[in-house]
Scaffold this motif. Structure first.
Motif, PDB file in Angstrom:
ATOM      1  N   ALA A 342      50.400 114.174  84.911  1.00 16.58           N
ATOM      2  CA  ALA A 342      50.390 114.960  86.147  1.00 16.58           C
ATOM      3  C   ALA A 342      51.045 116.315  85.934  1.00 16.58           C
ATOM      4  O   ALA A 342      50.541 117.351  86.401  1.00 16.58           O
ATOM      5  CB  ALA A 342      51.095 114.182  87.252  1.00 16.58           C
ATOM      6  N   GLU A 343      52.140 116.329  85.202  1.00 19.46           N
ATOM      7  CA  GLU A 343      52.839 117.586  84.944  1.00 19.46           C
ATOM      8  C   GLU A 343      51.982 118.525  84.109  1.00 19.46           C
ATOM      9  O   GLU A 343      51.920 119.741  84.383  1.00 19.46           O
ATOM     10  CB  GLU A 343      54.164 117.305  84.231  1.00 19.46           C
ATOM     11  CG  GLU A 343      54.993 118.548  83.956  1.00 19.46           C
ATOM     12  CD  GLU A 343      56.297 118.235  83.261  1.00 19.46           C
ATOM     13  OE1 GLU A 343      57.086 119.176  83.030  1.00 19.46           O
ATOM     14  OE2 GLU A 343      56.530 117.045  82.950  1.00 19.46           O
ATOM     15  N   GLN A 344      51.327 117.998  83.093  1.00 22.12           N
ATOM     16  CA  GLN A 344      50.469 118.830  82.262  1.00 22.12           C
ATOM     17  C   GLN A 344      49.306 119.405  83.060  1.00 22.12           C
ATOM     18  O   GLN A 344      48.931 120.572  82.878  1.00 22.12           O
ATOM     19  CB  GLN A 344      49.940 118.001  81.082  1.00 22.12           C
ATOM     20  CG  GLN A 344      51.000 117.663  80.051  1.00 22.12           C
ATOM     21  CD  GLN A 344      50.520 116.640  79.040  1.00 22.12           C
ATOM     22  OE1 GLN A 344      49.594 115.860  79.300  1.00 22.12           O
ATOM     23  NE2 GLN A 344      51.154 116.614  77.872  1.00 22.12           N
ATOM     24  N   LEU A 345      48.729 118.609  83.926  1.00 20.10           N
ATOM     25  CA  LEU A 345      47.626 119.089  84.751  1.00 20.10           C
ATOM     26  C   LEU A 345      48.070 120.231  85.661  1.00 20.10           C
ATOM     27  O   LEU A 345      47.361 121.227  85.824  1.00 20.10           O
ATOM     28  CB  LEU A 345      47.069 117.933  85.592  1.00 20.10           C
ATOM     29  CG  LEU A 345      46.242 116.901  84.832  1.00 20.10           C
ATOM     30  CD1 LEU A 345      46.073 115.637  85.663  1.00 20.10           C
ATOM     31  CD2 LEU A 345      44.878 117.480  84.449  1.00 20.10           C
ATOM     32  N   ARG A 346      49.246 120.103  86.226  1.00 16.95           N
ATOM     33  CA  ARG A 346      49.747 121.147  87.120  1.00 16.95           C
ATOM     34  C   ARG A 346      50.089 122.417  86.347  1.00 16.95           C
ATOM     35  O   ARG A 346      49.850 123.532  86.824  1.00 16.95           O
ATOM     36  CB  ARG A 346      50.968 120.646  87.877  1.00 16.95           C
ATOM     37  CG  ARG A 346      50.676 119.520  88.857  1.00 16.95           C
ATOM     38  CD  ARG A 346      51.884 119.224  89.739  1.00 16.95           C
ATOM     39  NE  ARG A 346      51.630 118.100  90.614  1.00 16.95           N
ATOM     40  CZ  ARG A 346      52.010 116.853  90.367  1.00 16.95           C
ATOM     41  NH1 ARG A 346      52.688 116.585  89.266  1.00 16.95           N
ATOM     42  NH2 ARG A 346      51.737 115.875  91.215  1.00 16.95           N
ATOM     43  N   ASN A 347      50.660 122.257  85.160  1.00 11.90           N
ATOM     44  CA  ASN A 347      51.091 123.419  84.382  1.00 11.90           C
ATOM     45  C   ASN A 347      49.933 124.132  83.692  1.00 11.90           C
ATOM     46  O   ASN A 347      50.016 125.335  83.420  1.00 11.90           O
ATOM     47  CB  ASN A 347      52.121 123.001  83.339  1.00 11.90           C
ATOM     48  CG  ASN A 347      53.437 122.570  83.963  1.00 11.90           C
ATOM     49  OD1 ASN A 347      53.740 122.946  85.100  1.00 11.90           O
ATOM     50  ND2 ASN A 347      54.209 121.787  83.243  1.00 11.90           N
ATOM     51  N   THR A 348      48.866 123.389  83.389  1.00 15.97           N
ATOM     52  CA  THR A 348      47.730 124.001  82.700  1.00 15.97           C
ATOM     53  C   THR A 348      47.081 125.083  83.556  1.00 15.97           C
ATOM     54  O   THR A 348      46.776 126.173  83.073  1.00 15.97           O
ATOM     55  CB  THR A 348      46.686 122.929  82.343  1.00 15.97           C
ATOM     56  OG1 THR A 348      47.279 121.953  81.492  1.00 15.97           O
ATOM     57  CG2 THR A 348      45.496 123.551  81.633  1.00 15.97           C
ATOM     58  N   ASP A 349      46.875 124.775  84.805  1.00 21.51           N
ATOM     59  CA  ASP A 349      46.251 125.740  85.724  1.00 21.51           C
ATOM     60  C   ASP A 349      46.686 125.388  87.136  1.00 21.51           C
ATOM     61  O   ASP A 349      46.033 124.598  87.810  1.00 21.51           O
ATOM     62  CB  ASP A 349      44.726 125.696  85.594  1.00 21.51           C
ATOM     63  CG  ASP A 349      44.033 126.752  86.432  1.00 21.51           C
ATOM     64  OD1 ASP A 349      44.731 127.468  87.185  1.00 21.51           O
ATOM     65  OD2 ASP A 349      42.804 126.876  86.333  1.00 21.51           O
ATOM     66  N   PRO A 350      47.785 125.961  87.589  1.00 26.62           N
ATOM     67  CA  PRO A 350      48.347 125.598  88.892  1.00 26.62           C
ATOM     68  C   PRO A 350      47.379 125.785  90.057  1.00 26.62           C
ATOM     69  O   PRO A 350      47.515 125.133  91.092  1.00 26.62           O
ATOM     70  CB  PRO A 350      49.556 126.532  89.033  1.00 26.62           C
ATOM     71  CG  PRO A 350      49.903 126.908  87.634  1.00 26.62           C
ATOM     72  CD  PRO A 350      48.605 126.964  86.898  1.00 26.62           C
ATOM     73  N   LYS A 351      46.384 126.658  89.899  1.00 32.87           N
ATOM     74  CA  LYS A 351      45.448 126.931  90.995  1.00 32.87           C
ATOM     75  C   LYS A 351      44.182 126.074  90.916  1.00 32.87           C
ATOM     76  O   LYS A 351      43.314 126.184  91.778  1.00 32.87           O
ATOM     77  CB  LYS A 351      45.072 128.414  90.991  1.00 32.87           C
ATOM     78  CG  LYS A 351      46.253 129.343  91.265  1.00 32.87           C
ATOM     79  CD  LYS A 351      45.798 130.792  91.312  1.00 32.87           C
ATOM     80  CE  LYS A 351      46.980 131.720  91.606  1.00 32.87           C
ATOM     81  NZ  LYS A 351      46.558 133.145  91.665  1.00 32.87           N
ATOM     82  N   ASN A 352      44.104 125.257  89.880  1.00 38.19           N
ATOM     83  CA  ASN A 352      42.932 124.406  89.706  1.00 38.19           C
ATOM     84  C   ASN A 352      43.038 123.205  90.644  1.00 38.19           C
ATOM     85  O   ASN A 352      43.896 122.336  90.478  1.00 38.19           O
ATOM     86  CB  ASN A 352      42.836 123.949  88.249  1.00 38.19           C
ATOM     87  CG  ASN A 352      41.551 123.200  87.951  1.00 38.19           C
ATOM     88  OD1 ASN A 352      41.195 122.246  88.634  1.00 38.19           O
ATOM     89  ND2 ASN A 352      40.865 123.638  86.915  1.00 38.19           N
ATOM     90  N   ILE A 353      42.166 123.167  91.634  1.00 41.07           N
ATOM     91  CA  ILE A 353      42.235 122.111  92.654  1.00 41.07           C
ATOM     92  C   ILE A 353      41.978 120.737  92.038  1.00 41.07           C
ATOM     93  O   ILE A 353      42.664 119.757  92.376  1.00 41.07           O
ATOM     94  CB  ILE A 353      41.221 122.386  93.777  1.00 41.07           C
ATOM     95  CG1 ILE A 353      41.594 123.679  94.507  1.00 41.07           C
ATOM     96  CG2 ILE A 353      41.181 121.215  94.768  1.00 41.07           C
ATOM     97  CD1 ILE A 353      40.607 124.084  95.581  1.00 41.07           C
ATOM     98  N   ALA A 354      41.005 120.657  91.135  1.00 43.77           N
ATOM     99  CA  ALA A 354      40.699 119.367  90.507  1.00 43.77           C
ATOM    100  C   ALA A 354      41.900 118.835  89.743  1.00 43.77           C
ATOM    101  O   ALA A 354      42.217 117.641  89.805  1.00 43.77           O
ATOM    102  CB  ALA A 354      39.495 119.511  89.571  1.00 43.77           C
ATOM    103  N   ALA A 359      46.349 115.118  89.375  1.00 50.40           N
ATOM    104  CA  ALA A 359      47.797 114.927  89.195  1.00 50.40           C
ATOM    105  C   ALA A 359      48.363 114.074  90.316  1.00 50.40           C
ATOM    106  O   ALA A 359      49.210 113.197  90.084  1.00 50.40           O
ATOM    107  CB  ALA A 359      48.502 116.280  89.148  1.00 50.40           C
ATOM    108  N   SER A 360      47.896 114.312  91.531  1.00 50.79           N
ATOM    109  CA  SER A 360      48.361 113.501  92.662  1.00 50.79           C
ATOM    110  C   SER A 360      47.969 112.035  92.488  1.00 50.79           C
ATOM    111  O   SER A 360      48.750 111.135  92.819  1.00 50.79           O
ATOM    112  CB  SER A 360      47.774 114.047  93.970  1.00 50.79           C
ATOM    113  OG  SER A 360      48.265 115.334  94.248  1.00 50.79           O
ATOM    114  N   TRP A 361      46.776 111.804  91.953  1.00 51.94           N
ATOM    115  CA  TRP A 361      46.341 110.430  91.703  1.00 51.94           C
ATOM    116  C   TRP A 361      47.241 109.745  90.676  1.00 51.94           C
ATOM    117  O   TRP A 361      47.633 108.592  90.847  1.00 51.94           O
ATOM    118  CB  TRP A 361      44.893 110.412  91.229  1.00 51.94           C
ATOM    119  CG  TRP A 361      44.514 109.151  90.504  1.00 51.94           C
ATOM    120  CD1 TRP A 361      44.202 109.017  89.199  1.00 51.94           C
ATOM    121  CD2 TRP A 361      44.426 107.838  91.065  1.00 51.94           C
ATOM    122  NE1 TRP A 361      43.921 107.712  88.889  1.00 51.94           N
ATOM    123  CE2 TRP A 361      44.046 106.971  90.019  1.00 51.94           C
ATOM    124  CE3 TRP A 361      44.624 107.321  92.339  1.00 51.94           C
ATOM    125  CZ2 TRP A 361      43.868 105.607  90.213  1.00 51.94           C
ATOM    126  CZ3 TRP A 361      44.451 105.952  92.533  1.00 51.94           C
ATOM    127  CH2 TRP A 361      44.072 105.111  91.477  1.00 51.94           C
TER     128      TRP A 361
END
Length: 377
Positions: A342-354, A359-361
């Protein structure tokens, strides 16, 4: 159907799960795994001398964030696999479903690839060290570039023989390991219709083929006779090397797709050699009750596992409802993990909705895993 490639692009709501599964005991990494068995009455899973009930709560580890299959990086990027297993374990999963590509494991129709077998043994040791069981799905042909020309040129009997060689080699490698939860004969096998077919593969999605025919022509046989012969031949190949670990086959629930019918591969006739039932369920929006009704058709007096699930066609809340309502008669659920926390997904592209939704899942999956650990009376 199988929709792996698009999952990370799907809207996923922040979830709050409460009373989903009665028990999912996750072994700590410093405790040895104990072999999973079917209970004496053949209706649920147990492990250990005390016959502790075991409920599957896992993830499909079918490809990474770039769509690469496991065998495409597990030799040169082993540290990635080690890291991913650690992350999966941290999420609270107790099972990882892996998908072995036939073309990687077979050099010739009767000759397994020794390097691939050695790498599988290495993965087994990692699973043991991580406290994770493996659902080993075989005979995959997801990427056509891995399919040898000789394989598609084989006749049906010779193709089955080669598939049996694959399973005999895999079972021999896996037999000593307590980390094996099960062997899944093939992901979503299907049979031809009334007219002969020309291609063994179908169900292309994002460059991957997740569905495979076990025959191209029914001929003078019934569909049940073909399925029964294939299941028996594959299972006998496994049992030649491994008489203990469980065997199943993960199927498309056509009863759910068409709203009628009965199981084929998990019917009493065809599924007799199989230890439990594995189905792939994606409930439709507004039709949770219909999905539950279809899932109940697969109650055949054996343990039942939803081997794939995701809020693909329904909301997250509806999928949670599906899990909750099926928990009374289902013995496991397996979702997905694609190599990014989840952290990697958020940090890779904070504006990427997918990325944010995925990450929330993952956050939800972990929170739910922590809240589920209670003992069945």
């Amino acid at each position: 159907m199988n929709f792996h490639v698009r999952f990370h692009l799907l809207p996923v709501l922040v979830c709050c799960l409460t009373t989903v599964i009665a028990v999912i005991r996750v072994a700590s990494a410093d405790q040895p795994l104990e072999r999973i068995r079917v209970s004496e009455d053949r209706t649920y899973f147990v492990r250990g001398a005390a016959d502790e009930r075991f409920v599957v709560w896992g993830v499909n580890y079918d490809h990474d964030a770039d769509g690469r299959l496991l065998e495409e990086y597990w030799d040169v990027e082993w540290s990635t696999v080690v890291e991913d297993f650690s992350e999966i374990r941290s999420l609270g999963a107790n099972c990882v479903r892996i998908h072995l590509q036939f073309g990687v494991f077979m050099d010739k129709p009767d000759q397994p690839n020794p390097q691939a077998i050695d790498q599988l043994k290495k993965l087994l040791r990692l699973a043991e060290q991580s406290g994770l069981y493996l659902d080993i799905t075989g005979l995959a042909c997801y990427h056509k570039q891995h399919i040898p020309a000789w394989y598609d040129a084989l006749s049906e009997p010779d193709r089955w023989k080669s598939q049996a060689v694959f399973w005999r080699a895999v079972a021999k490698a896996c037999q000593p390991s307590p980390a094996v939860f099960c062997y899944d004969l093939m992901n979503e096998p299907v049979l031809p219709g009334e007219s002969p077919e020309t291609d063994w593969l179908l169900g292309e999605l994002g460059g991957k083929f997740f569905v495979q025919r076990i025959a191209l022509d029914v001929g003078d046989r019934t569909r049940e006779e073909i399925a029964e012969s294939w299941v028996r031949q594959m299972t006998e190949a496994i049992r030649d090397q491994d008489t203990e670990h469980l065997v199943t086959v993960g199927v498309i629930p056509w009863v759910h797709v068409f709203g009628a019918g009965k199981p084929l591969f998990h019917s009493a006739q065809v599924g007799k050699p199989l230890d439990f039932i594995a189905v792939h369920f994606y409930p439709e929006k507004g039709e949770v009750s219909k999905a539950i009704e279809a899932l109940r058709v697969y109650e055949q007096g054996k343990p039942l596992v939803v081997e794939e699930m995701f809020p693909l066609k329904c909301s997250q809340d509806e999928l949670v409802e599906f899990i909750e309502k099926s928990s009374a008669f289902t013995d496991g659920w397996i979702s997905f993990y694609w190599g990014q926390t989840a952290e990697q997904l958020r940090n890779t592209d904070p504006k990427n909705i997918a990325h944010a939704l995925t990450a929330s899942w993952l956050d939800c999956f972990e929170q739910h895993s922590q809240s589920r650990e209670s003992q069945i009376p």
